[in-house]
Write a protein that holds these residues in place. Sequence first.
Motif, mmCIF file in Angstrom:
data_model
loop_
_atom_site.group_PDB
_atom_site.id
_atom_site.type_symbol
_atom_site.label_atom_id
_atom_site.label_comp_id
_atom_site.label_asym_id
_atom_site.label_seq_id
_atom_site.Cartn_x
_atom_site.Cartn_y
_atom_site.Cartn_z
ATOM 1 N N MET A 1 56.887 40.251 26.097
ATOM 2 C CA MET A 1 57.811 39.372 25.210
ATOM 3 C C MET A 1 59.300 39.565 25.643
ATOM 4 O O MET A 1 59.863 40.645 25.721
ATOM 5 C CB MET A 1 57.556 39.887 23.785
ATOM 6 N N GLN A 2 59.813 38.321 25.552
ATOM 7 C CA GLN A 2 61.324 38.252 25.959
ATOM 8 C C GLN A 2 61.956 37.795 24.579
ATOM 9 O O GLN A 2 62.023 36.599 24.532
ATOM 10 C CB GLN A 2 61.368 37.196 27.128
ATOM 11 N N PRO A 3 62.521 38.623 23.914
ATOM 12 C CA PRO A 3 63.059 38.373 22.533
ATOM 13 C C PRO A 3 64.641 37.577 22.817
ATOM 14 O O PRO A 3 65.110 36.723 22.164
ATOM 15 C CB PRO A 3 63.362 39.716 21.844
ATOM 16 N N THR A 4 65.294 37.686 24.072
ATOM 17 C CA THR A 4 66.259 37.202 24.264
ATOM 18 C C THR A 4 66.397 37.070 25.821
ATOM 19 O O THR A 4 66.298 37.999 26.629
ATOM 20 C CB THR A 4 67.679 37.655 23.709
ATOM 21 N N THR A 5 66.866 36.292 26.299
ATOM 22 C CA THR A 5 67.445 36.080 27.853
ATOM 23 C C THR A 5 68.627 36.809 27.964
ATOM 24 O O THR A 5 69.023 37.342 29.323
ATOM 25 C CB THR A 5 67.422 34.633 28.264
ATOM 26 N N LEU A 6 69.618 37.248 26.862
ATOM 27 C CA LEU A 6 70.671 37.681 27.186
ATOM 28 C C LEU A 6 70.797 39.305 27.653
ATOM 29 O O LEU A 6 70.008 39.897 27.110
ATOM 30 C CB LEU A 6 71.492 37.450 25.937
ATOM 31 N N GLY A 227 33.918 58.854 46.499
ATOM 32 C CA GLY A 227 33.222 57.721 46.698
ATOM 33 C C GLY A 227 33.118 56.567 45.473
ATOM 34 O O GLY A 227 32.153 56.166 45.452
ATOM 35 N N GLN A 228 33.987 56.731 44.971
ATOM 36 C CA GLN A 228 34.184 55.919 43.586
ATOM 37 C C GLN A 228 34.950 54.709 44.111
ATOM 38 O O GLN A 228 35.518 54.509 45.074
ATOM 39 C CB GLN A 228 35.015 56.684 42.366
ATOM 40 N N ALA A 229 34.897 53.754 43.059
ATOM 41 C CA ALA A 229 35.525 52.386 43.254
ATOM 42 C C ALA A 229 36.835 52.483 43.445
ATOM 43 O O ALA A 229 37.624 53.285 42.764
ATOM 44 C CB ALA A 229 35.137 51.443 41.982
ATOM 45 N N THR A 230 37.769 51.616 44.210
ATOM 46 C CA THR A 230 38.977 51.893 44.520
ATOM 47 C C THR A 230 39.987 50.524 44.128
ATOM 48 O O THR A 230 40.726 50.464 44.716
ATOM 49 C CB THR A 230 39.288 52.270 46.090
ATOM 50 N N ALA A 231 39.486 49.995 43.022
ATOM 51 C CA ALA A 231 40.252 48.878 42.689
ATOM 52 C C ALA A 231 41.576 49.283 42.183
ATOM 53 O O ALA A 231 41.719 50.377 41.645
ATOM 54 C CB ALA A 231 39.460 48.132 41.546
ATOM 55 N N PRO A 232 42.402 48.508 42.561
ATOM 56 C CA PRO A 232 44.106 48.734 42.188
ATOM 57 C C PRO A 232 43.976 49.098 40.732
ATOM 58 O O PRO A 232 43.407 48.345 39.877
ATOM 59 C CB PRO A 232 44.793 47.884 42.810
ATOM 60 N N ALA A 233 44.912 49.959 40.365
ATOM 61 C CA ALA A 233 45.132 50.312 38.955
ATOM 62 C C ALA A 233 45.765 49.068 38.321
ATOM 63 O O ALA A 233 46.357 48.377 38.873
ATOM 64 C CB ALA A 233 46.187 51.409 38.703
ATOM 65 N N PRO A 234 45.573 49.014 36.950
ATOM 66 C CA PRO A 234 45.957 47.746 36.366
ATOM 67 C C PRO A 234 47.408 47.259 36.418
ATOM 68 O O PRO A 234 47.996 46.157 36.743
ATOM 69 C CB PRO A 234 45.626 47.933 34.776
ATOM 70 N N ALA A 235 48.272 48.440 36.608
ATOM 71 C CA ALA A 235 49.797 48.261 36.600
ATOM 72 C C ALA A 235 50.158 47.739 37.957
ATOM 73 O O ALA A 235 51.156 47.335 38.248
ATOM 74 C CB ALA A 235 50.616 49.594 35.999
ATOM 75 N N SER A 236 49.337 47.949 38.950
ATOM 76 C CA SER A 236 49.741 47.475 40.143
ATOM 77 C C SER A 236 48.938 46.352 40.821
ATOM 78 O O SER A 236 49.341 45.638 41.695
ATOM 79 C CB SER A 236 49.671 48.634 41.135
ATOM 80 N N ALA A 237 47.793 45.963 40.159
ATOM 81 C CA ALA A 237 47.122 44.890 40.782
ATOM 82 C C ALA A 237 47.727 43.522 40.426
ATOM 83 O O ALA A 237 48.056 43.400 39.196
ATOM 84 C CB ALA A 237 45.552 45.043 40.178
ATOM 85 N N PRO A 238 47.777 42.624 41.343
ATOM 86 C CA PRO A 238 48.576 41.531 41.209
ATOM 87 C C PRO A 238 47.509 40.554 40.413
ATOM 88 O O PRO A 238 48.510 39.480 39.945
ATOM 89 C CB PRO A 238 48.681 40.892 42.480
ATOM 90 N N TRP A 239 46.389 40.676 40.099
ATOM 91 C CA TRP A 239 45.678 39.817 39.372
ATOM 92 C C TRP A 239 45.437 39.909 37.781
ATOM 93 O O TRP A 239 44.824 39.376 37.289
ATOM 94 C CB TRP A 239 44.140 39.415 40.031
ATOM 95 N N GLU A 240 45.960 41.147 37.431
ATOM 96 C CA GLU A 240 45.958 41.134 36.085
ATOM 97 C C GLU A 240 46.656 40.156 35.307
ATOM 98 O O GLU A 240 47.782 39.999 35.678
ATOM 99 C CB GLU A 240 46.490 42.611 35.623
ATOM 100 N N PRO A 241 46.128 39.735 34.254
ATOM 101 C CA PRO A 241 46.794 38.575 33.517
ATOM 102 C C PRO A 241 48.038 38.811 32.958
ATOM 103 O O PRO A 241 49.269 38.222 33.248
ATOM 104 C CB PRO A 241 45.906 38.156 32.335
ATOM 105 N N LEU A 242 48.438 40.094 32.319
ATOM 106 C CA LEU A 242 49.739 40.635 31.960
ATOM 107 C C LEU A 242 50.626 39.311 31.448
ATOM 108 O O LEU A 242 51.628 39.066 32.007
ATOM 109 C CB LEU A 242 50.610 41.115 32.900
ATOM 110 N N PRO A 243 50.252 38.518 30.297
ATOM 111 C CA PRO A 243 51.015 37.328 30.015
ATOM 112 C C PRO A 243 52.393 37.797 29.507
ATOM 113 O O PRO A 243 52.661 38.717 28.748
ATOM 114 C CB PRO A 243 50.216 36.739 28.808
ATOM 115 N N THR A 244 53.435 37.139 30.213
ATOM 116 C CA THR A 244 54.707 37.138 29.579
ATOM 117 C C THR A 244 54.970 36.069 28.709
ATOM 118 O O THR A 244 54.968 34.953 29.163
ATOM 119 C CB THR A 244 55.809 37.284 31.037
#
Length: 357
Positions: A1-6, A227-244
């Motif tokens: 959330m961008q409360p201000t650009t300032l 031997g577990q799945a190595t999907a990138p963590a949410p904070a680093s994966a580029p395909w997470e939606p992370l709506p701004t």
Amino acid sequence: MQPTTLCLPMDCTYCYLPFRKAKNFMPVAVAEAVAEAVNAWTADDPAFEVVWHGGEPLATGREHLASLMAPFRGVKHSVQTNAALIDDAWCEFLQGHDVHVGVSIDGPADMNAHRVTLSGHPSSRVAMRGIERLRRHGIPYSSIAVVSDPDPASAARFYEFFVELGVTTLGVNIEEEEGVNVGPKTADAGRAAEFWAALADAWRANPVVHLREISRVLNFAGAVLKGQATAPAPASAPWEPLPTIAHDGGVVLLSPELAGFTDDRFGDFTTGNVLKTSLNVLVAEAEQRTPWITEFWKGVDACRATCPYFAFCGGAHPANRYFEHGGRMDGTRTRYCTTAKIALLEGVAHHAREHRH
């Protein structure tokens, strides 16, 4: 959330924001529209977080920021601040609203030289004054630092600065070419890898701060060994939606650094505006509404097919692709992923080899 650009009172030389000197403030109606969707999401995710960043979120003012937070239910609020505006009244506000605080500072004064005020003066003194108020009020805080020169010789002093500040978590970003911060960056992969190795050495010698990037590598290595799945963590994966959500209600997915920019092919990069369409719809229909995302997926597929580091980083991020590859989203390796992802993995791996006994 961008409360201000300032962004008061800062004018950092590496900032990517195009309107950081403009007094644009988010209307309460935007926050109410976002909260309508988010309040339903929190039923499935009690750890849901709303991050207020900018610009400088505290430049919004306490009364207006409180009115923007008010519609949300069951969320954790965070602010990412330059700390310059923090006084006793702000500390009371942050405690009263149970707000997590992240402070943007790049290290000791000489390493913080790119963070200058609007008048061109060094900002370390005013930032440290705000940090001292947080400490006096017993408010825990994390930090994000931008490293413009990943010098291995400075890594230990850089890390110990944040140890002395008492931060809970430290995130380290290598300076990026994006937004209005254009021009080639000088960091090379070998030097960056040495920096990450030296930073890992400093952390290992005194592991009192949660170092975000080191943790990502260690978690990845642990998954590989088990031997577990190595999907990138949410904070680093580029395909997470992370709506701004921009101050005017425009929604940019995947890459907040694209907010405020326009392109002849892609328009303003938004999927729409929450004042006109539900955030649920804008997230669910992102690809149909936003042509750049389809091109971005082609780039992710190309990274997957060609880069041996893909399992760790998940491919170059959208803004880095766009600004480094002349407005294209389907390019592959970027200077940023070379110095901040590949060099990170190699540097920490080197550290681990040196200390395997």
